[in-house]
Design a protein around this motif. Sequence first.
Motif, PDB file in Angstrom:
ATOM      1  N   TYR A   1       0.822  -0.934  -0.116  1.00 17.51           N
ATOM      2  CA  TYR A   1      -0.152  -0.112  -0.051  1.00 17.51           C
ATOM      3  C   TYR A   1       0.841   1.393  -0.121  1.00 17.51           C
ATOM      4  CZ  TYR A   1      -3.458   3.591   1.547  1.00 17.51           C
ATOM      5  OH  TYR A   1      -4.238   4.652   1.758  1.00 17.51           O
ATOM      6  N   ILE A   2       1.885   1.219   0.835  1.00 24.59           N
ATOM      7  CA  ILE A   2       2.782   2.369   0.806  1.00 24.59           C
ATOM      8  C   ILE A   2       3.574   2.460  -0.427  1.00 24.59           C
ATOM      9  CG2 ILE A   2       4.891   3.453   1.854  1.00 24.59           C
ATOM     10  CD1 ILE A   2       4.010   1.949   4.523  1.00 24.59           C
ATOM     11  N   LEU A   3       4.184   1.360  -0.951  1.00 26.44           N
ATOM     12  CA  LEU A   3       4.864   1.466  -2.325  1.00 26.44           C
ATOM     13  C   LEU A   3       4.046   1.844  -3.220  1.00 26.44           C
ATOM     14  CD1 LEU A   3       7.253   0.517  -3.824  1.00 26.44           C
ATOM     15  CD2 LEU A   3       6.330  -1.807  -3.917  1.00 26.44           C
ATOM     16  N   TYR A   4       2.780   1.628  -3.653  1.00 24.08           N
ATOM     17  CA  TYR A   4       1.979   1.792  -4.749  1.00 24.08           C
ATOM     18  C   TYR A   4       0.854   2.922  -4.201  1.00 24.08           C
ATOM     19  CZ  TYR A   4       3.952  -1.696  -7.678  1.00 24.08           C
ATOM     20  OH  TYR A   4       4.800  -2.494  -8.227  1.00 24.08           O
ATOM     21  N   TYR A   5       1.159   3.859  -3.195  1.00 22.66           N
ATOM     22  CA  TYR A   5       0.254   4.706  -2.728  1.00 22.66           C
ATOM     23  C   TYR A   5      -0.262   5.806  -3.676  1.00 22.66           C
ATOM     24  CZ  TYR A   5      -1.731   8.264   0.342  1.00 22.66           C
ATOM     25  OH  TYR A   5      -2.747   9.216   1.201  1.00 22.66           O
ATOM     26  N   ASP A   6       0.572   6.429  -4.418  1.00 23.24           N
ATOM     27  CA  ASP A   6       0.111   7.344  -5.343  1.00 23.24           C
ATOM     28  C   ASP A   6      -0.532   6.746  -6.577  1.00 23.24           C
ATOM     29  OD1 ASP A   6       1.345   9.276  -3.833  1.00 23.24           O
ATOM     30  OD2 ASP A   6       3.245   9.214  -5.018  1.00 23.24           O
ATOM     31  N   ALA A   7      -0.068   5.684  -7.081  1.00 23.47           N
ATOM     32  CA  ALA A   7      -0.698   4.800  -8.160  1.00 23.47           C
ATOM     33  C   ALA A   7      -2.055   4.317  -7.681  1.00 23.47           C
ATOM     34  CB  ALA A   7       0.217   3.559  -8.429  1.00 23.47           C
ATOM     35  N   ILE A   8      -2.244   4.009  -6.403  1.00 19.08           N
ATOM     36  CA  ILE A   8      -3.682   3.450  -6.214  1.00 19.08           C
ATOM     37  C   ILE A   8      -4.513   4.858  -6.032  1.00 19.08           C
ATOM     38  CG2 ILE A   8      -4.910   2.629  -4.027  1.00 19.08           C
ATOM     39  CD1 ILE A   8      -2.623   0.676  -3.378  1.00 19.08           C
ATOM     40  N   TRP A   9      -4.139   5.735  -5.217  1.00 21.15           N
ATOM     41  CA  TRP A   9      -5.094   7.015  -5.235  1.00 21.15           C
ATOM     42  C   TRP A   9      -5.400   7.599  -6.827  1.00 21.15           C
ATOM     43  CZ3 TRP A   9      -8.076   8.679  -1.383  1.00 21.15           C
ATOM     44  CH2 TRP A   9      -7.701   7.865  -0.189  1.00 21.15           C
ATOM     45  N   HIS A  10      -4.323   7.703  -7.674  1.00 21.24           N
ATOM     46  CA  HIS A  10      -4.392   8.235  -9.006  1.00 21.24           C
ATOM     47  C   HIS A  10      -5.414   7.385  -9.539  1.00 21.24           C
ATOM     48  CE1 HIS A  10      -3.755   9.842 -12.784  1.00 21.24           C
ATOM     49  NE2 HIS A  10      -3.254   8.535 -13.318  1.00 21.24           N
ATOM     50  N   TYR A  11      -5.181   5.809  -9.606  1.00 25.17           N
ATOM     51  CA  TYR A  11      -6.184   4.947 -10.414  1.00 25.17           C
ATOM     52  C   TYR A  11      -7.448   5.053  -9.849  1.00 25.17           C
ATOM     53  CZ  TYR A  11      -8.251   0.744 -12.289  1.00 25.17           C
ATOM     54  OH  TYR A  11      -8.899  -0.272 -12.942  1.00 25.17           O
ATOM     55  N   SER A  12      -7.740   4.966  -8.433  1.00 22.03           N
ATOM     56  CA  SER A  12      -9.138   5.086  -7.915  1.00 22.03           C
ATOM     57  C   SER A  12      -9.825   6.275  -8.021  1.00 22.03           C
ATOM     58  CB  SER A  12      -9.113   4.536  -6.501  1.00 22.03           C
ATOM     59  OG  SER A  12      -8.236   5.502  -5.919  1.00 22.03           O
ATOM     60  N   ASN A  13      -9.188   7.435  -8.411  1.00 23.62           N
ATOM     61  CA  ASN A  13      -9.877   8.862  -8.430  1.00 23.62           C
ATOM     62  C   ASN A  13     -10.063   9.298  -7.141  1.00 23.62           C
ATOM     63  OD1 ASN A  13      -9.641   9.218 -11.157  1.00 23.62           O
ATOM     64  ND2 ASN A  13     -11.623   8.086 -11.495  1.00 23.62           N
ATOM     65  N   GLY A  14      -9.201   8.884  -6.063  1.00 22.95           N
ATOM     66  CA  GLY A  14      -9.441   9.332  -4.779  1.00 22.95           C
ATOM     67  C   GLY A  14     -10.439   8.721  -4.077  1.00 22.95           C
ATOM     68  N   THR A  15     -10.766   7.428  -4.387  1.00 28.25           N
ATOM     69  CA  THR A  15     -11.917   6.613  -3.693  1.00 28.25           C
ATOM     70  C   THR A  15     -11.367   5.427  -3.744  1.00 28.25           C
ATOM     71  OG1 THR A  15     -13.605   8.142  -4.492  1.00 28.25           O
ATOM     72  CG2 THR A  15     -14.255   6.019  -3.587  1.00 28.25           C
ATOM     73  N   LEU A  16     -11.243   4.728  -2.268  1.00 28.70           N
ATOM     74  CA  LEU A  16     -11.052   3.542  -1.815  1.00 28.70           C
ATOM     75  C   LEU A  16     -12.238   2.857  -1.979  1.00 28.70           C
ATOM     76  CD1 LEU A  16      -8.088   3.952   0.667  1.00 28.70           C
ATOM     77  CD2 LEU A  16      -7.893   3.708  -2.087  1.00 28.70           C
ATOM     78  N   THR A  17     -12.389   1.618  -3.093  1.00 33.43           N
ATOM     79  CA  THR A  17     -13.710   0.985  -2.988  1.00 33.43           C
ATOM     80  C   THR A  17     -13.420  -0.397  -3.319  1.00 33.43           C
ATOM     81  OG1 THR A  17     -15.947   0.817  -3.847  1.00 33.43           O
ATOM     82  CG2 THR A  17     -13.965   1.929  -5.250  1.00 33.43           C
ATOM     83  N   ALA A  18     -14.193  -1.347  -3.195  1.00 34.54           N
ATOM     84  CA  ALA A  18     -14.250  -2.716  -3.411  1.00 34.54           C
ATOM     85  C   ALA A  18     -15.084  -3.148  -4.714  1.00 34.54           C
ATOM     86  CB  ALA A  18     -14.614  -3.550  -2.546  1.00 34.54           C
ATOM     87  N   PHE A  19     -15.626  -1.977  -5.098  1.00 33.91           N
ATOM     88  CA  PHE A  19     -16.910  -1.987  -6.285  1.00 33.91           C
ATOM     89  C   PHE A  19     -16.509  -1.226  -7.554  1.00 33.91           C
ATOM     90  CE2 PHE A  19     -19.069  -3.610  -2.268  1.00 33.91           C
ATOM     91  CZ  PHE A  19     -19.516  -4.724  -2.793  1.00 33.91           C
ATOM     92  N   GLY A  20     -17.162  -1.443  -8.561  1.00 34.78           N
ATOM     93  CA  GLY A  20     -16.981  -0.504  -9.614  1.00 34.78           C
ATOM     94  C   GLY A  20     -15.693  -0.854 -10.303  1.00 34.78           C
ATOM     95  N   PRO A  21     -15.820  -0.094 -11.619  1.00 35.50           N
ATOM     96  CA  PRO A  21     -14.672  -0.177 -12.494  1.00 35.50           C
ATOM     97  C   PRO A  21     -13.154   0.253 -12.221  1.00 35.50           C
ATOM     98  CG  PRO A  21     -15.983   1.732 -13.361  1.00 35.50           C
ATOM     99  CD  PRO A  21     -16.785   1.025 -12.130  1.00 35.50           C
TER     100      PRO A  21
END
Length: 316
Positions: A119-139
């Motif tokens: 999570y720390i390693l890919y922190y920026d990538a995760i937030w960029h890809y998810s558009n700022g929303t951490l979710t288990a549903f959706g595209p």
Amino acid sequence: MGTKSFLTRARGLLRIRNQLVRECLAELLATFVMMTITLSSAAQKITFFETKGNLLTSYLGGALGVMAGIYVAGGISGAHMNPAFSLAICLIEQFPWWKFPIFVIVQTLGSFISAGAVYILYYDAIWHYSNGTLTAFGPRETASIFVTYPADYVSVANGFLDQVIGTGVLILVVMGLMDTRNKAVPKGLEPVVVALLVLSIECSMGANCGCPLNPARDIGPRLFICLAGWGLEVFSRGNGWWWVPLVAPLLGAAVGTSLYQLFVAFHYPEEDSEVLAEQGSIVLVNTTIEPDIGMSPKEKDTEETVPAGYPPPPCM
């Protein structure tokens, strides 16, 4: 000379002589290494390739993570890294039952810590890809970086059967790799062969639900992302899928172990049982596993200790 002296002093201060603690530390590190490589490959597949079509990247990461973990700690703890495998060797009396819950906790903790590291390693990538929303549903969901879910068309029952069969095949073949009376694997190459086995299972059975095959691999990261911001929806997605990767691999391990015993191991000549036990064969024999520290003839002169029965047989 100064560096050597420092290392010698550090080793004298930090060296742990208790066998169980040494095994737990090695198992923790092996699981951490395996899961860090596995989850990092999944993070790249989802956040960088976006189409989620590059499954080979994820499959290779999982297989190579297993290989790396075995090389890290295979000679100390056996590098189980999987409660299903720990259960399997308990069933064939090659591992004491009292250690089983301890190893499960250590493996789960290693997976939990690894999820935090990824999570720390890919922190920026995760937030960029998810558009700022951490979710288990959706595209743009990112929970599947860390945990597994069934495909939309796969029912819970079908997914459960998938995990029983997949883990059963995994454990059955590993039983054959460990059996010295069967086709021997060249010494030192056992982790490579196990990695190829894992890759073959992922390539052939990974489409239904991501091929977790490992309760610790799933529940540790699931607990982490639940606490890290994804919330309880990581447990509700897939019609409450979360319990399947916990239960089905354990059942599959029991099935795979039983099949190998019934079809192969039970049929060796009885007069060879003592030789097989000495060689580390997985034939079911009544052997006493010493939980404490023993001394090898080589180390009696140096006054250093090694676990009784060291080294353990090649493990998954």
